[in-house]
Design a protein around this motif. Structure first.
Motif, PDB file in Angstrom:
ATOM      1  N   THR A   1       0.853  -1.189   0.000  1.00 29.46           N
ATOM      2  CA  THR A   1       0.000   0.000   0.000  1.00 29.46           C
ATOM      3  C   THR A   1       0.884   1.232   0.000  1.00 29.46           C
ATOM      4  O   THR A   1       1.846   1.318   0.771  1.00 29.46           O
ATOM      5  N   THR A   2       0.572   2.182  -0.848  1.00 29.34           N
ATOM      6  CA  THR A   2       1.336   3.432  -0.902  1.00 29.34           C
ATOM      7  C   THR A   2       0.395   4.618  -0.702  1.00 29.34           C
ATOM      8  O   THR A   2      -0.783   4.566  -1.061  1.00 29.34           O
ATOM      9  N   LEU A   3       0.951   5.679  -0.122  1.00 31.70           N
ATOM     10  CA  LEU A   3       0.204   6.911   0.135  1.00 31.70           C
ATOM     11  C   LEU A   3       0.907   8.083  -0.525  1.00 31.70           C
ATOM     12  O   LEU A   3       2.143   8.152  -0.523  1.00 31.70           O
ATOM     13  N   ASP A   4       0.137   9.011  -1.087  1.00 34.05           N
ATOM     14  CA  ASP A   4       0.712  10.241  -1.608  1.00 34.05           C
ATOM     15  C   ASP A   4      -0.211  11.400  -1.245  1.00 34.05           C
ATOM     16  O   ASP A   4      -1.403  11.201  -0.987  1.00 34.05           O
ATOM     17  N   ALA A   5       0.314  12.607  -1.226  1.00 33.52           N
ATOM     18  CA  ALA A   5      -0.486  13.777  -0.855  1.00 33.52           C
ATOM     19  C   ALA A   5       0.135  15.033  -1.454  1.00 33.52           C
ATOM     20  O   ALA A   5       1.333  15.074  -1.774  1.00 33.52           O
ATOM     21  N   ARG A   6      -0.696  16.075  -1.557  1.00 29.57           N
ATOM     22  CA  ARG A   6      -0.223  17.367  -2.072  1.00 29.57           C
ATOM     23  C   ARG A   6      -1.065  18.487  -1.457  1.00 29.57           C
ATOM     24  O   ARG A   6      -2.290  18.363  -1.333  1.00 29.57           O
ATOM     25  N   TYR A   7      -0.383  19.568  -1.092  1.00 29.44           N
ATOM     26  CA  TYR A   7      -1.070  20.774  -0.644  1.00 29.44           C
ATOM     27  C   TYR A   7      -0.538  21.939  -1.475  1.00 29.44           C
ATOM     28  O   TYR A   7       0.679  22.096  -1.655  1.00 29.44           O
ATOM     29  N   ALA A   8      -1.455  22.777  -1.998  1.00 29.31           N
ATOM     30  CA  ALA A   8      -1.058  23.907  -2.835  1.00 29.31           C
ATOM     31  C   ALA A   8      -1.825  25.152  -2.415  1.00 29.31           C
ATOM     32  O   ALA A   8      -2.970  25.078  -1.954  1.00 29.31           O
ATOM     33  N   ARG A   9      -1.195  26.306  -2.614  1.00 32.74           N
ATOM     34  CA  ARG A   9      -1.856  27.576  -2.324  1.00 32.74           C
ATOM     35  C   ARG A   9      -1.458  28.588  -3.384  1.00 32.74           C
ATOM     36  O   ARG A   9      -0.284  28.675  -3.773  1.00 32.74           O
ATOM     37  N   LYS A  10      -2.456  29.365  -3.824  1.00 36.42           N
ATOM     38  CA  LYS A  10      -2.224  30.385  -4.842  1.00 36.42           C
ATOM     39  C   LYS A  10      -2.027  31.754  -4.193  1.00 36.42           C
ATOM     40  O   LYS A  10      -2.707  32.096  -3.226  1.00 36.42           O
ATOM     41  N   PHE A  11      -1.096  32.505  -4.779  1.00 40.94           N
ATOM     42  CA  PHE A  11      -0.847  33.889  -4.384  1.00 40.94           C
ATOM     43  C   PHE A  11      -0.831  34.714  -5.671  1.00 40.94           C
ATOM     44  O   PHE A  11       0.221  34.876  -6.293  1.00 40.94           O
ATOM     45  N   GLY A  12      -2.005  35.152  -6.094  1.00 38.50           N
ATOM     46  CA  GLY A  12      -2.097  35.855  -7.361  1.00 38.50           C
ATOM     47  C   GLY A  12      -1.767  34.935  -8.513  1.00 38.50           C
ATOM     48  O   GLY A  12      -2.391  33.884  -8.683  1.00 38.50           O
ATOM     49  N   ALA A  13      -0.770  35.288  -9.322  1.00 39.97           N
ATOM     50  CA  ALA A  13      -0.382  34.463 -10.471  1.00 39.97           C
ATOM     51  C   ALA A  13       0.525  33.314 -10.061  1.00 39.97           C
ATOM     52  O   ALA A  13       0.873  32.468 -10.902  1.00 39.97           O
ATOM     53  N   TRP A  14       0.900  33.241  -8.775  1.00 38.01           N
ATOM     54  CA  TRP A  14       1.799  32.193  -8.304  1.00 38.01           C
ATOM     55  C   TRP A  14       1.025  31.068  -7.614  1.00 38.01           C
ATOM     56  O   TRP A  14       0.015  31.302  -6.977  1.00 38.01           O
ATOM     57  N   GLU A  15       1.553  29.871  -7.737  1.00 37.99           N
ATOM     58  CA  GLU A  15       1.060  28.740  -6.951  1.00 37.99           C
ATOM     59  C   GLU A  15       2.260  28.001  -6.390  1.00 37.99           C
ATOM     60  O   GLU A  15       3.196  27.649  -7.128  1.00 37.99           O
ATOM     61  N   VAL A  16       2.242  27.750  -5.084  1.00 36.17           N
ATOM     62  CA  VAL A  16       3.312  27.018  -4.409  1.00 36.17           C
ATOM     63  C   VAL A  16       2.713  25.740  -3.836  1.00 36.17           C
ATOM     64  O   VAL A  16       1.603  25.754  -3.281  1.00 36.17           O
ATOM     65  N   ALA A  17       3.418  24.629  -3.992  1.00 32.32           N
ATOM     66  CA  ALA A  17       2.863  23.347  -3.564  1.00 32.32           C
ATOM     67  C   ALA A  17       3.932  22.485  -2.909  1.00 32.32           C
ATOM     68  O   ALA A  17       5.119  22.534  -3.272  1.00 32.32           O
ATOM     69  N   LEU A  18       3.497  21.690  -1.937  1.00 36.31           N
ATOM     70  CA  LEU A  18       4.326  20.683  -1.285  1.00 36.31           C
ATOM     71  C   LEU A  18       3.668  19.329  -1.528  1.00 36.31           C
ATOM     72  O   LEU A  18       2.467  19.165  -1.279  1.00 36.31           O
ATOM     73  N   ALA A  19       4.437  18.361  -2.048  1.00 34.76           N
ATOM     74  CA  ALA A  19       3.882  17.045  -2.390  1.00 34.76           C
ATOM     75  C   ALA A  19       4.778  15.954  -1.834  1.00 34.76           C
ATOM     76  O   ALA A  19       5.985  16.145  -1.637  1.00 34.76           O
ATOM     77  N   GLY A  20       4.167  14.809  -1.581  1.00 35.36           N
ATOM     78  CA  GLY A  20       4.913  13.660  -1.098  1.00 35.36           C
ATOM     79  C   GLY A  20       4.428  12.380  -1.739  1.00 35.36           C
ATOM     80  O   GLY A  20       3.220  12.182  -1.908  1.00 35.36           O
ATOM     81  N   LEU A  21       5.363  11.502  -2.117  1.00 36.70           N
ATOM     82  CA  LEU A  21       5.052  10.196  -2.684  1.00 36.70           C
ATOM     83  C   LEU A  21       5.523   9.110  -1.728  1.00 36.70           C
ATOM     84  O   LEU A  21       6.535   9.263  -1.044  1.00 36.70           O
ATOM     85  N   ASN A  22       4.761   8.016  -1.667  1.00 36.99           N
ATOM     86  CA  ASN A  22       5.085   6.903  -0.769  1.00 36.99           C
ATOM     87  C   ASN A  22       5.393   7.432   0.629  1.00 36.99           C
ATOM     88  O   ASN A  22       6.477   7.200   1.194  1.00 36.99           O
TER      89      ASN A  22
END
Length: 664
Positions: free
Chosen positions: A610-631
């Protein structure tokens, strides 16, 4: 391994129709996104793909799964292959060369999964006439409009290898609705030395549209001596005119890989990151040119694609103090003209399609053992679909001829041949809308695949090619939609004759060979579901159960290898309106037989994982910053192992990634 080639011109009855369609399509063209007039009413512009044409929404391929651009963006996937696995719930087998191009598996075809499905990009076949997977990682993921996954036999429209199903990737079409200049810049860094950058630019003015994109990826990957580097450039131009559009596209890729090799179970248990082949390496260069035209003439829709691909591969393998080099160049040209008549008669909507496919493939091996392989194919297909009231009914047939040659002058060659093989396909599909929310469907058909040059290069009988693989396909299903809730369920069966497979137990000296297996069968159940649990929260999932067995011969009743009985994927998505998004997913893959365990005599199995992955992203105007994780749980596991407790290719451990995107 030997290679083959041929240069004879195709000649048979489909040629006349191909020439006629070619000249018709070259004279005039029309946009498949334009409105179509039926019985005085204009159909709205649509984005679903029917019988190799953009079509009326009511003719969406029966039983298809569609991944939208919004879903791709929300999941934060970095390439098309990952989108198909994470969002579409398709099982992926770890790539053996460190690339992101996992071998995708529709309906449990194990080692040969890539050869039992067809992958297309804007109508052009990406599937190779070799034992390799379609290269999807270089398709700019931001350019994808949608991905359509049609599971089950589809050889009538798509030919060789479509028993498991078809995956169609459709890219965005710049036009008047997004006129002007737009673009994006993306950068990502992560563990295992990951560094990736992408940039894309589109410009539309009047009837013209242009696009340019590029990407660079560098990663050390999870295992030692498994570094991977990729550089890609894509450029396209198209022009629209009265009832028409035409365009060209160029794609170029350069990849370098280090090969970690396979491990024994003891080596994996001691250190799954170690390399068994610390010096092996290779490089792949690929260039593709595509031209297309779409037209409407006298009430008929015409379309054609002409594509040429050149690929050069070089790999060096070390054996103690000696080494060997594999060096070859392959070229493939595809021409696919077709015509459609869409009309309405007394309340009945009718879509009739006819087309031809020509593919000319050549591969020349260089070095001390030069050889030349070719495969030329020509096919004619006809399909008709009618829709009235709550009913849909479609039927189609296909005839395809393959001309194969191999010329290898080396004295030890066992693969010199010149043969022609002919195969047929047919299918019948129907659906009935029980209500505005629920639909039943059924499919029956006959699909096929022929052995590629690699498989014919080493068979049990010298200088003899393998017989075509055929499959009798059956599917029954239902779908239900109610607001934010969707459910689709299917039961299926594929009864295969002469399945093409590498049998490690074949041959007098136990070295194995490519063979036509005794009759096999795959049957099972698939479920797709999604629901809006609450405002801003969506849960979706895919479940597949496959029982793959031999049905005749000395090992009748034994399980096929490298086919997990159960695969379950689920995703939970949070999409509030304040610029935040979050996405978490899990996939469970059941245990499976090792790749050499045809007799099911190995006391061990590849363990489930079983594997888990996740991502969180937030927009700041024309920018988007995201943190993601695999397994995220850092599971040490493997899904590919070609020997009993050996031949193991480790899957990736936990990886965290940080990305930023700017759009203008």
């Amino acid at each position: 391994m030997t290679f083959s080639n041929s240069s004879r011109a195709p000649a048979s009855s489909p040629l006349a129709l191909a020439v006629a369609l070619c000249f018709s399509a070259a004279i005039v063209s029309s946009s498949a996104m334009a409105q179509t007039q039926i019985a005085g009413d204009a159909l709205a512009a649509v984005v679903v793909t029917g019988a190799r044409f953009d079509s009326d929404p009511s003719l969406l391929p029966i039983g298809a799964t569609v991944i939208s651009a919004a879903e791709i963006r929300r999941a934060g996937v970095s390439d098309v292959n990952q989108a198909i696995r994470k969002i579409g719930g398709v099982l992926g087998h770890q790539s053996l060369d460190g690339s992101p191009d996992f071998a995708l598996d529709l309906r449990g075809f194990g080692t040969n999964s890539s050869q039992n499905m067809v992958v297309l990009l804007d109508g052009v076949r990406l599937s190779e006439n070799e034992l390799s997977s379609a290269i999807l990682s270089t398709i700019p993921v931001d350019s994808v409009e949608r991905i359509e996954i049609t599971r089950g036999g589809s050889s009538v429209l798509f030919g060789d290898g479509a028993t498991g199903g078809v995956i169609q990737i459709i890219t965005k079409r710049p036009g008047a609705r997004n006129a002007g200049t737009h673009g994006s810049v993306y950068a990502e860094v992560g563990q295992f030395g990951l560094r990736e950058g992408r940039a894309a630019l589109t410009h539309s003015t009047g009837d013209w549209a242009f696009d340019l994109s590029g990407g660079a990826l560098d990663t050390d990957n999870y295992r030692d001596n498994n570094a991977f580097k990729s550089r890609s450039v894509n450029a396209g131009a198209q022009v629209g005119f009265t009832d028409g559009r035409a365009g060209v596209r160029l794609s170029s890729t350069r990849q370098d890989s280090r090969f970690a090799g396979s491990l024994s179970q003891a080596q994996f248990d001691a250190n799954p990151r170690q390399a068994a082949t610390p010096k092996d390496f290779g490089a792949l260069d690929s260039d593709r040119f595509t031209a297309f035209v779409e037209a409407k003439l006298a009430g008929y829709d015409l379309a054609a694609e002409l594509s040429h691909r050149r690929k050069e591969l070089e790999a060096t393998y070390f054996h103690g103090t000696t080494s060997s080099v594999l060096d070859y160049e392959s070229k493939q040209t595809q021409f696919s003209p077709r015509v459609r008549k869409l009309g309405q008669f007394g309340g009945v909507l009718n879509e009739a399609v006819a087309g031809v496919d020509f593919i000319d493939w050549t591969r020349e091996q260089k070095g001390s053992s030069p050889s030349k392989a070719t495969q030329k194919s020509k096919a004619l297909y006809l399909r008709d679909e009618v829709k009235w009231d709550a009913f849909r009914l479609a039927a189609g047939v296909r005839r395809e001829l393959f001309e194969k040659t191999n010329a290898d002058p080396s004295p030890w060659s066992v693969a010199n041949y010149d043969v022609t093989q002919g195969v047929n396909a047919w299918d019948v599909q129907g659906s009935y809308a029980l209500s505005s929310k629920a639909t039943l469907h059924a499919k029956a058909g006959h699909s096929y695949r022929v052995a590629n040059a690699d498989e014919n290069g080493y068979t049990l009988v010298p200088n003899t090619v393998l017989q075509p693989q055929t499959s009798h396909d059956l599917e029954l299903g239902t779908s239900y939609t109610d607001g934010g809730a969707k459910l689709s369920a299917r039961v299926f069966r594929h009864e295969l004759r002469n399945e093409i497979y590498y049998d490690p137990t074949a041959g007098a000296f136990g070295f194995g060979a490519n063979t036509n297996l005794a009759p096999t069968k795959r049957q099972g159940f698939e479920l797709d579901a999604s629901a809006e649990l609450a405002r801003d929260w969506t849960l979706s999932g895919h479940y597949q159960r496959v029982k793959a067995t031999f049905t005749e011969g000395a090992i009748a009743g034994r399980e096929m290898v490298l086919v997990p009985k159960n695969v379950l994927s689920a995703r939970l998505t949070w999409t509030p309106a304040d610029g935040q998004t979050a996405d978490i997913g899990a996939q469970w893959v059941d245990s499976q037989r090792f790749g050499s365990d045809f007799t099911n005599s190995c006391a061990a199995r590849i363990p489930s994982y079983t594997t888990l992955d996740a991502r969180y992203a937030r927009k700041f105007g024309a920018w988007e910053v995201a943190l993601a994780g695999l397994n995220l749980a850092d599971k040490q596991y493997y899904g590919m192992a070609f020997q009993c407790r050996g031949g193991i290719y480790s899957s990736d451990g936990r990886q965290l990634k940080l990305s930023a995107r700017y759009e203008f």
